[in-house]
Design an enzyme around this catalytic site. Structure first.
Site: not given
Ligand SMILES: O=P(O)(O)O[C@H]1O[C@H](CO)[C@@H](O)[C@H](O)[C@H]1O
Ligand SMILES: O=P(O)(O)O[C@H]1O[C@H](CO)[C@@H](O)[C@H](O)[C@H]1O
Lengths: 350, 350
Positions: A30, A52, A55, A77-78, A115, A155, A162-163, A166, A168, A170, A314, A318
């Site tokens: 709520k 890309c 591709c 992975n490069d 892609h 990801n 994800c950067s 395309h 993919h 890992q 988020f 907490y």
């Molecule tokens: O490997 P990428 O796609 O460049 O990077 C992504 O995946 C990785 C593995 O989960 C993470 O460590 C990176 O923070 C994320 O940006």
């Molecule tokens: O309580 P708030 O500021 O609305 O909410 C924020 O902090 C909380 C506690 O870390 C989290 O659970 C929520 O996801 C975040 O958006």
């Protein structure tokens, strides 16, 4: 005595795979949201993007040129986080500063030459080709005796870091067993020692009986929202037959897994009519370290969206400092996902 | 034998407070970034916002009106994740579906009547008033015998899920000890049982001697990047005197803590010349459950930014499924923070 109401009382639930708890606050939806609204990523990509690195036919950072591949395609992975030639070494100052070198091989796997597609938009047979390649990679990586664990994951979406859009995933394989797998191994071992049945076989039975958190089911796989889900629309794919890794799936099972992935990701896209972001990956037994009869293959999907295509959950203050927390119940999430069509919303738009 | 080079070899480090590992990939910063670029939040807020539920004199969701407060101000969260009157109840189906009601009190604490300020922009004496209020709240909440833990924290910045830029934090207190505190209690207990000294006292000694990760120090507190830091610029404030909670800080220590918070958050803002987002919070002993001579008060800062005001570290796929992973070393981060001025960059701009 008092009643226990999962739908309205704040409570915590046990993750039987890790032994950790999640705090559930069913009444908290709520809360008005005045915080961050994510951008919707533009969804009009070309089938081929000359810039890309995934591709077909394009150059990569290490100077290689991608082949003109037709299904899926895998390469090292490069910008690997782990390297194969790291020397074995470490430090330990009074148990206070403790570190240890780690070796590994990181690969990237393109799911399609196109892609502009994503998993839910591929056909079941195209996804089956991806599952085949996962299995092949798992098998060949585990031939390196120093590799102890192989993490296959994806990801998806900009908000999941994800950067490159395309399609993919890992594969990170490494010389030590990572934390989450250490936890899941211990809990599954303990259960198996007592019951001579895998923890997830027992769990699957109770979930199928209750039928409150099942999202989708085919002959070989069940998709459900785990009782202890942390992310709003978190799900898990569990194999009906207990095998401890992808290595043991036969042809029929691989096609059924492809079907389960397609159906789940279509439902995800349909939920907020957007290309649904998530991190997903398989959990399976460590390799080159014994039999692991306790391990039961499964795949986790951790998607962040909570209310719409632009408002996510988020996991911050907490959650980082104390305990994961969620605002809708797993049952509510399962119901919404279950009801959604398995026809992709984009097909209706055209 | 081979050399161990923390600056260039991928390795893992042990978090002595939780027993968990972090994977460090020092070479990985060379990776080009084509992924998500965050918005910079506008930084021209008025001193008073008539629509803000934290500004003095304004209405809140529950119908209350904020007093015309002059320093800091605390009230019960109008959208609390935990409720005081949740009945004690639970369920346990064969150890597979396990849940339990949880009671709690959630509060919001405004750090200043001024809508447009943040902690680094308050004076040390204004921050000391916040520390005073934290202490007062901690003491009065722990008078409820059913409360077992009190989490004091702040989510700062839109990308940390903060839904109102008015400077504020939260206090969640609850009937069970959350996961992170269970882990830290166990590790500190084990160390104390053997050494009759707190784990963090021993750790602090070795860090002060090595002087490789110290960011700032005053008479009573040390700010450092922990050896096992997960987030790029993660830090920890540790009290030099071992006390197990904020309850025991005297007046001089409270002012010194305010000074440490101010200096650290100024350095954070100066790093990328932006209002630096983070989640921060104190860890301290559980309450109403024994003495806890092993517990050593500390405060964690978990900031997500990695490369600039707009590029953060994503804890996604591999990190969620397997193990936290970082791209720059804690030593590199500590050095950058240490070198930064303790004069806020905005003062130079005007
Ligand atoms: O490997 P990428 O796609 O460049 O990077 C992504 O995946 C990785 C593995 O989960 C993470 O460590 C990176 O923070 C994320 O940006
Ligand atoms: O309580 P708030 O500021 O609305 O909410 C924020 O902090 C909380 C506690 O870390 C989290 O659970 C929520 O996801 C975040 O958006």
């Amino acid at each position: 005595s008092t009643t226990f109401d999962l739908d309205s009382n704040p409570h915590r639930r046990l993750n039987i795979l890790t032994g950790e708890w999640v705090l559930v606050s069913p009444h908290r939806t709520k809360r008005p949201w005045q915080g961050k609204v994510e951008d919707v990523t533009a969804d009009n990509r070309p089938e081929y993007d000359p810039k890309c690195y995934l591709c077909p036919g394009n150059d990569r950072a290490d100077g290689d040129v991608n082949p003109d591949y037709k299904e899926s395609f895998v390469f090292k992975n490069d910008f690997s986080a782990l390297l194969e030639d790291t020397p074995a070494a470490g430090m330990n100052d009074d148990g206070l500063l403790v570190a240890q070198n780690e070796r590994g091989i990181c690969k990237v796997i393109s799911f399609s030459p196109k892609h502009n597609l994503t998993l839910p938009e591929l056909s079941v047979s195209e996804i089956t080709a991806v599952v085949d390649l996962w299995q092949k990679e798992f098998n060949s990586l585990s031939e390196n005796e120093w590799i102890k664990y192989i993490q296959i994951f994806e990801n998806k979406g900009e908000i999941m870091g994800c950067s490159n859009p395309h399609p993919h995933g890992q594969i990170w394989s490494q010389s030590e067993v990572p934390m989450e797998i250490v936890k899941e191994t211990e809990r599954q071992k303990n259960y198996y020692a007592v019951h001579r049945e895998s923890l997830l076989s027992a769990y699957l039975k109770i979930e199928l009986k209750k039928n409150e958190r099942i999202v989708y089911e085919n002959e070989h796989f069940v998709v459900l929202v785990p009782f202890w889900a942390v992310w709003p629309y978190e799900t898990m794919i569990i194999s009906k037959r207990q095998v401890n890794s992808i290595k043991y799936f036969n042809g029929v099972e691989k096609a059924a897994l492809a079907d389960a992935i397609k159906m789940l990701t279509i439902k995800y896209d349909n939920l907020f009519e957007t290309s649904f972001p998530y991190s997903a990956g398989m959990h399976q037994a460590p390799v080159n370290g014994g039999d692991h009869p306790e391990w039961h293959w499964h795949m986790h999907f951790y998607p962040p969206l909570l209310r719409s295509a632009t408002v996510k959950k988020f996991m911050v203050g907490y959650e980082m400092l104390a305990n994961p927390q969620r605002d809708i119940t797993p049952e509510f999430a399962a119901n919404r996902l279950k009801e959604l069509s398995t026809e992709h919303y984009k097909l209706k738009l055209t």
